[in-house]
Design an enzyme around this catalytic site. Structure first.
Site, PDB file in Angstrom:
ATOM      1  N   GLU A  31      12.552 -41.995 -65.388  1.00 55.85           N
ATOM      2  CA  GLU A  31      12.243 -42.677 -66.648  1.00 55.85           C
ATOM      3  C   GLU A  31      13.416 -43.518 -67.146  1.00 55.85           C
ATOM      4  OE1 GLU A  31       9.413 -39.566 -68.857  1.00 55.85           O
ATOM      5  OE2 GLU A  31      10.861 -38.711 -67.505  1.00 55.85           O
TER       6      GLU A  31
ATOM      7  N   SER B 201       6.229 -38.096 -68.013  1.00 53.03           N
ATOM      8  CA  SER B 201       5.586 -39.384 -67.694  1.00 53.03           C
ATOM      9  C   SER B 201       4.511 -39.253 -66.620  1.00 53.03           C
ATOM     10  CB  SER B 201       6.623 -40.420 -67.254  1.00 53.03           C
ATOM     11  OG  SER B 201       7.346 -40.871 -68.370  1.00 53.03           O
TER      12      SER B 201
ATOM     13  N   TYR C 274       2.409 -46.775 -69.297  1.00 50.54           N
ATOM     14  CA  TYR C 274       3.405 -47.856 -69.326  1.00 50.54           C
ATOM     15  C   TYR C 274       2.885 -49.245 -68.991  1.00 50.54           C
ATOM     16  CZ  TYR C 274       6.423 -43.852 -69.794  1.00 50.54           C
ATOM     17  OH  TYR C 274       6.993 -42.695 -70.238  1.00 50.54           O
TER      18      TYR C 274
ATOM     19  N   ARG D  26       7.537 -34.748 -80.539  1.00 46.03           N
ATOM     20  CA  ARG D  26       6.120 -35.142 -80.565  1.00 46.03           C
ATOM     21  C   ARG D  26       5.340 -34.023 -79.894  1.00 46.03           C
ATOM     22  NH1 ARG D  26       5.187 -39.333 -76.745  1.00 46.03           N
ATOM     23  NH2 ARG D  26       4.038 -37.726 -75.659  1.00 46.03           N
TER      24      ARG D  26
ATOM     25  N   ASP E   5       1.769 -32.688 -78.433  1.00 42.20           N
ATOM     26  CA  ASP E   5       0.552 -33.282 -77.876  1.00 42.20           C
ATOM     27  C   ASP E   5      -0.548 -32.230 -77.717  1.00 42.20           C
ATOM     28  OD1 ASP E   5       2.182 -35.487 -77.734  1.00 42.20           O
ATOM     29  OD2 ASP E   5       2.398 -35.467 -75.556  1.00 42.20           O
TER      30      ASP E   5
ATOM     31  N   GLU F 222       1.611 -29.978 -74.852  1.00 40.57           N
ATOM     32  CA  GLU F 222       3.054 -29.922 -74.604  1.00 40.57           C
ATOM     33  C   GLU F 222       3.826 -30.453 -75.793  1.00 40.57           C
ATOM     34  OE1 GLU F 222       4.853 -32.621 -71.926  1.00 40.57           O
ATOM     35  OE2 GLU F 222       3.546 -34.301 -72.437  1.00 40.57           O
TER      36      GLU F 222
ATOM     37  N   ASN G 199       7.354 -32.788 -76.626  1.00 39.01           N
ATOM     38  CA  ASN G 199       8.410 -33.664 -76.097  1.00 39.01           C
ATOM     39  C   ASN G 199       9.533 -33.740 -77.113  1.00 39.01           C
ATOM     40  OD1 ASN G 199       7.113 -35.094 -73.591  1.00 39.01           O
ATOM     41  ND2 ASN G 199       5.526 -34.988 -75.160  1.00 39.01           N
TER      42      ASN G 199
ATOM     43  N   GLY H 185       9.087 -41.195 -76.178  1.00 41.14           N
ATOM     44  CA  GLY H 185       9.331 -42.640 -76.083  1.00 41.14           C
ATOM     45  C   GLY H 185       9.711 -43.156 -77.458  1.00 41.14           C
TER      46      GLY H 185
HETATM   47  N1  LIG Z   1      -5.430 -29.337 -68.432  1.00 42.12           N
HETATM   48  C1  LIG Z   1      -5.667 -30.650 -68.528  1.00 42.12           C
HETATM   49  N2  LIG Z   1      -6.958 -31.103 -68.683  1.00 42.12           N
HETATM   50  C2  LIG Z   1      -7.220 -32.434 -68.770  1.00 42.12           C
HETATM   51  N3  LIG Z   1      -6.273 -33.387 -68.685  1.00 42.12           N
HETATM   52  C3  LIG Z   1      -4.992 -33.000 -68.528  1.00 42.12           C
HETATM   53  C4  LIG Z   1      -4.618 -31.616 -68.453  1.00 42.12           C
HETATM   54  N4  LIG Z   1      -3.299 -31.535 -68.318  1.00 42.12           N
HETATM   55  C5  LIG Z   1      -2.837 -32.802 -68.293  1.00 42.12           C
HETATM   56  N5  LIG Z   1      -3.846 -33.689 -68.411  1.00 42.12           N
HETATM   57  C6  LIG Z   1      -3.711 -35.153 -68.391  1.00 42.12           C
HETATM   58  O1  LIG Z   1      -2.463 -35.465 -67.780  1.00 42.12           O
HETATM   59  C7  LIG Z   1      -1.590 -36.111 -68.723  1.00 42.12           C
HETATM   60  C8  LIG Z   1      -0.152 -35.704 -68.467  1.00 42.12           C
HETATM   61  O2  LIG Z   1       0.002 -34.304 -68.600  1.00 42.12           O
HETATM   62  P1  LIG Z   1       1.177 -33.680 -69.451  1.00 42.12           P
HETATM   63  O3  LIG Z   1       1.070 -32.207 -69.355  1.00 42.12           O
HETATM   64  O4  LIG Z   1       1.143 -34.245 -70.817  1.00 42.12           O
HETATM   65  O5  LIG Z   1       2.470 -34.151 -68.647  1.00 42.12           O
HETATM   66  P2  LIG Z   1       3.663 -35.166 -68.985  1.00 42.12           P
HETATM   67  O6  LIG Z   1       4.782 -34.303 -69.435  1.00 42.12           O
HETATM   68  O7  LIG Z   1       3.951 -35.835 -67.695  1.00 42.12           O
HETATM   69  O8  LIG Z   1       3.175 -36.098 -70.055  1.00 42.12           O
HETATM   70  C9  LIG Z   1      -2.150 -35.711 -70.072  1.00 42.12           C
HETATM   71  O9  LIG Z   1      -1.787 -36.627 -71.061  1.00 42.12           O
HETATM   72  C10 LIG Z   1      -3.650 -35.712 -69.774  1.00 42.12           C
HETATM   73  O10 LIG Z   1      -4.191 -37.034 -69.715  1.00 42.12           O
HETATM   74 MG   LIG Z   2       2.309 -35.651 -71.827  1.00 40.34          MG
END
Ligand SMILES: Nc1ncnc2c1ncn2[C@@H]1O[C@H](COP(=O)(O)OP(=O)(O)O)[C@@H](O)[C@H]1O
Ligand SMILES: [Mg+2]
Length: 316
Positions: A13, A148, A218, A255, A257, A269, A271, A275
């Site tokens: 990143e 990301s 992005y 942030r 989510d 999660e 953060n 960003g």
């Molecule tokens: N259990 C889940 N069910 C549906 N979509 C998911 C799930 N986990 C992750 N995603 C999708 O993947 C994206 C990235 O996952 P995330 O855990 O937020 O990782 P990162 O830290 O890379 O952002 C999420 O924003 C969502 O779109």
């Molecule tokens: Mg995420």
């Protein structure tokens, strides 16, 4: 205030961080502060004005009043840089070592949320060389400590799941497998130290991609932020965002989510260094909640100084 803005870093990143750092420097100038640019090269060297930086424990950094680490992912958002800044004894924006590292590790974060009864989707943690999991598709598979969407796959079939696990293990010895959640993605910005406040939540509308992958994040037009999120659960999201921030022990900003499903709100999660351009979700949500970008930076600096002074009250 003279503020060192750390940008770049060793993670994938790097470029995202440079864009955020540039915005932060401009916002600091707008707020009457003096930014000092510190670049962390891809190989990890720290430079200022094209000179390598020599760091001396407890001697601060370039004589600045505070540091704003605008770094994402490993070696930046994961507590490593925060530990170095603690050793330099300089105030810095955002979470400290423990909150940073535990938020970066999706397995540890989930176990902590589970211990506190925070609602989240079903998941399993698999370790390299450990027992295989009985967890089946449809699922999302993630390396424990990246961001990301790097190394993350969606798996609908058993074959896809096996491949997704292989891919995730290329990035991390710990992998998280999650039940696929159907729902709206909602993000909420939190600001503060002991009495953190939540912004209006925003809804992530993904354009073109099937999920919120690297491209959607992005590429211009890859997503649209709708504020406030179109859900009756806005207050529940805000309450949970503050609760999670406190459980993790964050400082300054984060942030948080979520997925909002038919059955309610699930935490995805947190953060600690989201960003940070003026058009990034974190800042946009605060802008929509009455805190414009330059003021947001100003508040974060004050929170950094407050936390640094506060920590000095304790005996070691
Ligand atoms: N259990 C889940 N069910 C549906 N979509 C998911 C799930 N986990 C992750 N995603 C999708 O993947 C994206 C990235 O996952 P995330 O855990 O937020 O990782 P990162 O830290 O890379 O952002 C999420 O924003 C969502 O779109
Ligand atoms: Mg995420």
């Amino acid at each position: 205030m003279r503020v060192a803005v750390l940008g770049g870093g060793r993670s994938s990143e790097h470029d995202v961080s440079l864009a955020s750092a540039e915005s932060v420097r401009a916002g600091l100038v707008e707020g009457g502060h003096e930014p000092v640019e510190v670049l962390i090269e891809r190989d990890g060297r720290w430079t200022h004005a094209d000179e390598a930086l020599a760091l001396e424990p407890s001697r601060g950094l370039l004589g600045v009043d505070a540091v704003f680490p605008v770094l994402h992912g490993p070696f930046g958002e994961d507590g490593t840089v925060q530990g170095l800044l603690d050793l330099l004894d300089v105030p810095y924006v955002g979470a400290g070592v423990l909150a940073s590292s535990l938020s970066m590790d999706k397995a540890v974060f989930k176990e902590l949320m589970a211990a506190h009864g925070v609602p989240q989707g079903d998941y399993a943690v698999v370790r390299a060389g450990g027992a295989p999991t009985a967890f089946g598709p449809p699922a999302f598979v993630k390396p424990a400590r990246l961001g990301s969407s790097v190394g993350i796959s969606k798996a609908i079939s058993e074959i896809e799941l096996a491949r997704a696990i292989e891919i995730a293990f290329e990035h991390d010895p710990v992998v998280v497998i999650e039940r696929l959640v159907e729902g709206m993605e909602v993000e909420c910005s939190v600001l503060g130290n002991g009495d953190p406040q939540a912004s209006k939540p925003g809804e992530i509308v993904i354009k073109g991609s099937d999920w919120y992958d690297y491209e959607a994040k992005y590429t211009d037009g890859g997503m649209e932020l709708v504020v406030p999120a179109r859900t009756p659960h806005v207050e529940e999201v805000r309450r949970l965002a503050v609760e999670v921030f406190k459980i993790v022990g964050c400082a300054g900003m984060a942030r948080v989510d979520f997925f909002v499903t038919e059955d309610g709100v699930l935490v995805n999660e947190l953060n600690t260094i989201p960003g940070f351009t003026a058009t990034s979700v974190y800042a946009k949500l605060w802008d929509a909640s009455g805190v414009p970008y330059a003021e947001l930076l100003d508040r974060l600096l004050r929170l950094a100084l407050e936390r640094h002074a506060d920590e000095r009250r304790y005996r070691h």
